[in-house]
Design a protein around this motif. Structure first.
Motif, mmCIF file in Angstrom:
data_model
loop_
_atom_site.group_PDB
_atom_site.id
_atom_site.type_symbol
_atom_site.label_atom_id
_atom_site.label_comp_id
_atom_site.label_asym_id
_atom_site.label_seq_id
_atom_site.Cartn_x
_atom_site.Cartn_y
_atom_site.Cartn_z
ATOM 1 N N UNK A 84 9.842 2.218 1.054
ATOM 2 C CA UNK A 84 9.945 3.410 0.204
ATOM 3 C C UNK A 84 8.525 3.876 -0.121
ATOM 4 N N UNK A 85 8.123 5.004 0.434
ATOM 5 C CA UNK A 85 6.754 5.501 0.227
ATOM 6 C C UNK A 85 6.665 6.169 -1.141
ATOM 7 N N UNK A 86 5.702 5.754 -1.905
ATOM 8 C CA UNK A 86 5.402 6.405 -3.195
ATOM 9 C C UNK A 86 3.933 6.837 -3.168
ATOM 10 N N UNK A 87 3.622 7.798 -4.021
ATOM 11 C CA UNK A 87 2.249 8.302 -4.035
ATOM 12 C C UNK A 87 1.971 9.275 -2.911
ATOM 13 N N UNK A 88 3.055 9.936 -2.406
ATOM 14 C CA UNK A 88 2.824 10.947 -1.359
ATOM 15 C C UNK A 88 2.246 12.183 -2.039
ATOM 16 N N UNK A 89 0.947 12.386 -1.880
ATOM 17 C CA UNK A 89 0.209 13.321 -2.734
ATOM 18 C C UNK A 89 -0.027 14.685 -2.114
ATOM 19 N N UNK A 90 -0.210 14.740 -0.791
ATOM 20 C CA UNK A 90 -0.554 16.018 -0.159
ATOM 21 C C UNK A 90 0.057 16.114 1.221
ATOM 22 N N UNK A 91 0.429 17.338 1.574
ATOM 23 C CA UNK A 91 1.019 17.615 2.879
ATOM 24 C C UNK A 91 0.326 18.841 3.448
ATOM 25 N N UNK A 144 -1.814 5.006 -5.054
ATOM 26 C CA UNK A 144 -2.619 5.227 -3.847
ATOM 27 C C UNK A 144 -2.166 6.530 -3.181
ATOM 28 N N UNK A 145 -3.085 7.457 -3.057
ATOM 29 C CA UNK A 145 -2.763 8.794 -2.542
ATOM 30 C C UNK A 145 -2.576 8.752 -1.028
ATOM 31 N N UNK A 146 -1.413 9.247 -0.596
ATOM 32 C CA UNK A 146 -1.132 9.344 0.836
ATOM 33 C C UNK A 146 -1.037 10.810 1.245
ATOM 34 N N UNK A 169 0.828 -1.207 0.000
ATOM 35 C CA UNK A 169 0.000 0.000 0.000
ATOM 36 C C UNK A 169 0.859 1.253 0.000
ATOM 37 N N UNK A 170 1.854 1.269 0.866
ATOM 38 C CA UNK A 170 2.682 2.466 1.014
ATOM 39 C C UNK A 170 3.564 2.701 -0.203
ATOM 40 N N UNK A 171 3.942 1.638 -0.894
ATOM 41 C CA UNK A 171 4.833 1.764 -2.043
ATOM 42 C C UNK A 171 4.084 1.919 -3.364
#
Length: 941
Positions: A442-449, A422-424, A416-418
């Motif tokens: 390795x986190x991928x899909x880090x979409x918003x902060x 999938x938007x995280x 899920x995290x990679x």
């Protein structure tokens, strides 16, 4: 507080009025009458009345002197007179307060504080619960808990922050002392606002420490001889005035009043009078509350005022304005429901929820603030507002429940995290990306902060930590870290926090992050330029900075230790030289001893004063008199050497990560309002480069064998941006021709050919070019060039006559800032200027200087960020099948990028990076990049 008890609210009216006056812009009604302070007071009073108190009083200072002035004629002597604009709002304020049904109290000879103190104690004695509405810390001396039938409590509500103190522990948490010690605490510290001098250099921590050890002011005085060091000397010097201080800061509770608490019942509001007042002053929302309507044009003023209130962090009125009440979604402020995941079945259930969600928020709990060393203690996730879980992984306190295996949980979550599809979501997620990467995910899909959403939406409206954002945008009070882990010496690591407490704190982090995104995302989407800054610059930069931080930079510890030794020897030589010049020994690190020597013994002029009017010995003060005696110059040399040694040559070797052998700085995107990156732990942005000693520190930043350091730096980027924004033909042509811009400017200003310009003329032109960009006055330019103010003014006039487009740009920008309240970069980033309409001329001038500089500095920041994103993408494509790259981006410092490069790849990197940096923006003038190569940073720079 007992909900069935009678309640009295005592409002510190003077502080209400002043706070509203200084927090809000200079609003006025259609007749030109000032209304800014009135608007703030009305909103705070409306919030108070919603609590439905049984008794209330609006207490203000009576005109004339009080008993404190008789005891101490200098009391409040440094306070300026009330501004005319504020004075004009006092009577209308009183009319509104009275129309609301609130008694107004003024008692000659005492301050409002004493009236409030007397009423509070009387009411509490009668079993009435008292709330004092103020932000004055002096009132903490009155706090007492509810007596459960033996008397009412006295609580403080801070009108600035909304915080509440209603117990002895709350006061201790805030000040470190009990309510009964507050008077002694204040007596020791003094009060600069009221011009009550305390013990020199005795701040809150010292005062609390002494009272913890000796219990009272009398105890501190009795043991003054036992307190060592300079602070002990300062205490003994102040002993004679401390008893008077105690009298001055003690709130009287025995004032003779014509009416007691029971006479302060809230009366019925006089709505006809309120309608007339609200209509006159344009308070449309307040008018609606009482069933009135006002002219449509009043709504525009109301909207401007409410927007200003939301932007103004100094006042915190956003929590009480009708505009915020309308914006806040009650559902997003409701308590959440959180799961503590300790079984495989629970984990499987939550993984199913995460798979089904369009987006989810996540957060890591660790045992360190350093992401390069932190160990993962737990993970939290949220899939919808109010629903979240915490997965504890390493809580190890005695009796801790069994927890799932950390590696097994990470393996289950990794798909899920990679998954980039999938938007995280996260809050300051770069930290979490580091932690998870170091734990094999390795986190991928880090979409918003949400930190970056808030920062781009309005960099100056609020702090951008989660607690502040939750309060501002959700109306939600979060659980603080100290609430579950304690603080100071009593703090425990998160791994020792009980699971129930840990779940409430950690799951809330993920939940609130998701809630904030639901509020902030539409705000950004509504402003196209801001959305592009966020999507195209700030969010892609997160992963770039993560990689730079993880790369780290190699430092030569032996070289730094050699430099430290040399600096130490030179510091000793400077000390000896200073002793020789002074004719006696003295402590070079003691401002008091230095001031006595320079100004009392050597009779040098005190050209720079401290805020208290004392002669200053800071750097500016010493520079001002360095041409009159050799000693100030020697002191400046000593201080410069000491700072380099303590900040860099001694400290950097200690900051090498033992696992990587490198120094890993942290970059902050939500730091400077202009968008410039900041650096900390260590701060590598501020290594001085104007001195040989400062530049030498860069020689310790090295490349490993077989590699080189390459530094690529934009040339005069802010001046080029000035040429682009102003469109001035002379500046544009000078840059287009590739001429030395400072020499070209000197030729224009002094009427010479470029070849005929001498060094002094070029230096003057450089000072003008950069000085005007940063808002330098003729006085400042004169000081920098060592010429008369008139001559400097002539230079500026000549400059503007040759570059009229620059003058026009500055005027247009000031006007835009005044009309809109903000300025923009080339790419649409906004900087709001809260003081652009300030009554204080100095604050207003500062805002105007910022208005001119921010578009240039902010555009420069945007350009290098765009370049970093492009260069990082290219570098990622150069990695081999095992992920090893021939070059690493290791530092970003202002307008410079620094790389560690394989020797046989240097030529390729220089060509690619310089081309990509030059193409990061399309301006009217070319972006020029200078690249240097060396075995260390100084050689390459």
């Amino acid at each position: 507080m007992n909900d069935t008890a009678r309640r009295l609210v005592l409002i510190d009216g003077s502080s209400y009025l002043y706070r509203a006056f200084h927090a809000l812009p200079p609003l006025s009604n259609d007749d030109g009458e000032p209304t800014g302070a009135l608007f703030g007071v009305v909103n705070m009073l409306r919030a108070t009345l919603k609590e439905k108190p049984d008794y209330v009083a609006f207490v203000v200072d009576a005109p004339g002197k009080t008993f404190r002035d008789e005891l101490y004629p200098e009391y409040k002597a440094n306070r300026p007179p009330m501004p005319d604009e504020l004075r004009a709002q006092v009577q209308p304020m009183c009319e509104i307060v009275e129309a609301l049904g609130m008694p107004i109290l003024r008692v000659p000879g005492v301050e409002a504080d004493d009236v409030i103190g007397t009423l509070a104690v009387q009411a509490a004695g009668d079993g009435i619960d008292v709330t004092i509405s103020t932000s004055d810390k002096d009132f903490a001396q009155l706090v007492r808990p509810n007596g459960d039938g033996d008397g009412g409590g006295i609580a403080l509500v801070n009108t600035m922050s909304g915080s509440r103190m209603d117990s002895e522990q709350a006061v201790i948490d805030k000040f470190g002392v009990r309510p009964g010690q507050i008077v002694d605490y204040l007596a020791l510290m003094g009060d600069t606002v009221d011009n009550v001098p305390g013990v020199h250099k005795c701040g809150p921590k010292t005062a609390a420490k002494w009272l913890a050890e000796y219990d009272s002011l009398d105890g501190v005085i009795a043991h003054a001889g036992a307190i060592k060091g300079k602070i002990g000397d300062n205490l003994r010097e102040a002993l004679d005035r401390l008893p008077l201080n105690r009298t001055l800061v003690t709130i009287r509770t025995d004032v003779e009043l014509e009416q007691g608490p029971a006479a302060l019942a809230l009366r019925e509001a006089h709505n006809d009078a309120l309608r007339a007042l609200y209509t006159r002053y344009g308070f449309k929302q307040a008018l609606k509350e009482i069933g009135g309507t006002g002219p449509e044009q009043d709504g525009a003023q109301q909207a401007r005022a409410e927007q200003a209130g939301m932007r103004n962090t100094a006042a915190g009125y956003a929590r009480t304005t009708a505009a915020d009440d309308a914006e806040l979604d009650p559902a997003l402020a409701a308590a959440g429901s959180y799961d503590c995941v300790t079984t495989q079945a629970q984990l499987d259930d939550w993984i199913g929820r995460l798979r089904a969600a369009e987006e989810f928020a996540f957060d890591c709990e660790t045992d360190s603030l350093d992401p390069m060393r932190a160990n993962l203690v737990g993970l939290s996730f949220s899939t919808e507002p109010g629903a979240a879980c915490y997965i504890p992984l390493a809580h190890d306190y005695p009796g801790a429940p069994a927890q799932l295996d950390r590696d097994a949980v990470l393996d289950a979550l990794r798909p899920l995290l990679s998954d980039p599809q999938r938007r995280k979501l996260g809050q300051h997620g770069k930290y979490d990306l580091h932690v998870l990467r170091r734990h094999g995910v390795e986190v991928r899909g880090y979409a918003d902060d949400t930190m970056l959403e808030s920062f781009v939406y309005n960099a100056t409206a609020s702090r951008h930590d989660m607690d502040s954002l939750a309060k501002r945008y959700l109306g939600y009070d979060t659980v603080k870290y100290a609430d579950v882990a304690g603080k100071g010496a009593k703090a425990i690591p998160f791994s020792q926090v009980a699971l129930d407490d840990a779940t409430g704190y950690a799951a809330e982090d993920a939940d609130v992050t998701l809630r904030l995104h639901r509020v902030l995302a539409p705000k950004l989407a509504a402003v196209d330029g801001l959305e592009r800054v966020y999507r195209d610059i700030e969010m892609p930069l997160v992963k770039v900075l993560e990689r730079i931080e993880a790369n780290g930079v190699m430092v030569d510890g032996d070289e730094l230790r050699r430099q430290s030794a040399k600096l130490g020897r030179r510091m000793l030589a400077a000390q000896q030289k200073a002793t020789e010049l002074a004719g006696r020994s003295f402590n070079l690190d003691s401002p008091k001893q230095l001031g006595a020597l320079l100004f009392d013994e050597l009779k040098l002029p005190a050209l720079v004063k401290t805020p208290k009017g004392q002669p200053s010995t800071n750097e500016e003060a010493l520079e001002a008199i360095a041409d009159q005696h050799e000693l100030p110059r020697v002191i400046l040399e000593y201080r410069g050497l000491a700072k380099l040694r303590s900040t860099y040559t001694d400290k950097l070797p200690e900051m090498v990560n033992p696992d990587t052998g490198r120094v890993h700085t942290s970059y902050h995107q939500a730091g400077a309002a202009t968008g410039r990156l900041a650096s900390s732990d260590p701060n590598l942005q501020n290594i001085p480069i104007r001195t040989e000693d400062g530049r030498r520190i860069r020689t310790a930043f090295v490349a490993p064998p077989g590699r080189k350091i390459v530094a690529c730096d934009y040339s005069q980027i802010e001046l080029r941006i000035m040429a682009h924004l102003s469109g001035d033909e002379g500046l544009v042509n000078a840059f287009a021709s590739g001429a030395d811009i400072h020499r070209a400017t000197a030729a224009e200003v002094f009427g010479k050919t470029i070849d005929a310009v001498d060094g002094n003329e070029r230096r003057a032109a450089k000072a003008i070019n950069f000085g005007l960009m940063y808002g330098m006055s003729a006085f400042g330019l004169a000081k920098q060039l060592g010429v008369s103010r008139g001559e400097a003014q002539d230079y500026i006039a000549l400059y503007f006559s040759r570059y009229p487009g620059v003058r026009d740009f500055m005027e247009r920008t000031r006007e835009q800032a005044r009309e809109q309240g903000y300025v923009e970069t080339v790419f649409g980033r906004r900087l709001y200027l809260e003081q652009i309409h300030a009554r204080n001329q100095g604050l207003r001038a500062g805002a105007e200087r910022a208005a001119i500089n921010a578009p240039m500095q902010g555009t420069a920041a945007d350009i290098i960020k765009r370049a970093m994103i492009d260069v990082d993408a290219w570098l990622s494509g150069q990695a081999d099948g095992k992920g090893a790259a021939p070059a690493l981006m290791v530092l970003q410092v202002h307008d410079e990028l620094v790389f560690e490069v394989e020797a046989n790849f240097v030529e390729t990197l220089v060509a690619e990076v310089s081309g990509r940096m030059s193409a990061a923006a399309e301006l009217r003038v070319p972006l020029v990049v200078d690249c240097g190569i060396g075995d260390n940073w100084e050689e390459a720079h």
